[in-house]
Design a protein around this motif. Structure first.
Motif: not given
Length: 226
Positions: A99-102, A120-121, A196-201, A222-225
């Protein structure tokens, strides 16, 4: 100058029922839920097709030898031309749910500043395509290991890492697991239809806080979007 490196780590917060429904799994052999930080050489969950049924099993992340290129992350542009991986590409494909990468952000080789999370969003589970190997050692132990397939990073991630795992939508995951699909050109096309294009960090933890908090903190607040 701020730099960053891919941790080669990911998380998976989902129970077996969620994965069974999402990937139409027939049998759950081994599964550990709610893993907040998963790294190389650890046991990871993977969906494979064995004896005509989809199974959720446990594999060590990293093909043998573990030091070899492509052991943990295999470049999509290379695997289809590799004779050493030809059998795995044709007959031993898997998907690894996450569900997430780091990504670690750092200002120098000695100073890390924070941890970034890529998802993903909707923060839903996605499938990373992989290849797996299994055999019985001289001692009689069944060895199961796998690698995750990568592609060129999306623009937001490219400053941090040139390659990142492929993220497959459900229909592409189904095709990747289809044992009747062995044509390499068609398999390449499957990997191109990715999420991949839908990913957010976004930032999840400073380096100082990361050393003090447990893994559960990485998947929330999350600390900051970004």
């Amino acid at each position: 100058m701020v730099e960053a490196i891919m941790c080669e780590r990911f998380s998976l917060k989902a129970d077996a029922r969620d994965l069974t429904e999402r990937y139409q799994i027939d049998r759950v052999l081994v599964y550990a839920a709610n893993r907040h930080e998963i790294g190389p050489m650890q046991e990871i969950a993977a969906v494979i097709v064995r004896e005509g049924e989809r199974q959720l099993d446990q594999f060590r992340w990293g093909l043998l030898p573990f030091w070899a290129k492509g052991s943990q992350l295999a470049d999509q542009s290379i695997i289809f031309g590799s004779r050493g991986l030809d059998r795995l590409v044709r007959k031993q494909r898997c998907v690894i749910p996450s569900d997430a990468l780091y990504v670690w952000e750092r200002r120098s080789r000695r100073r890390m500043t924070g941890l970034m999370r890529i998802a993903l969003p909707e923060r839903e589970v996605f499938a990373m395509p992989g290849l797996y190997e299994e055999w019985r050692s001289a001692s009689g132990e069944m060895v199961r290991c796998c690698t995750i397939i990568t592609t060129v990073s999306i623009p937001d991630v490219l400053p941090y890492r040139e390659q990142m795992p492929v993220l497959l939508p459900s229909h592409s995951a189904d095709a990747w697991l289809d044992p009747s699909l062995t044509d390499k050109q068609e398999l390449t096309y499957v990997l191109e239809k990715n999420e991949n294009k839908r990913l957010r960090m976004y930032a999840v933890r400073s380096f100082e806080d990361y050393a003090e908090e447990d893994g559960e903190e990485l998947t929330s607040n999350p600390v900051a979007a970004w």
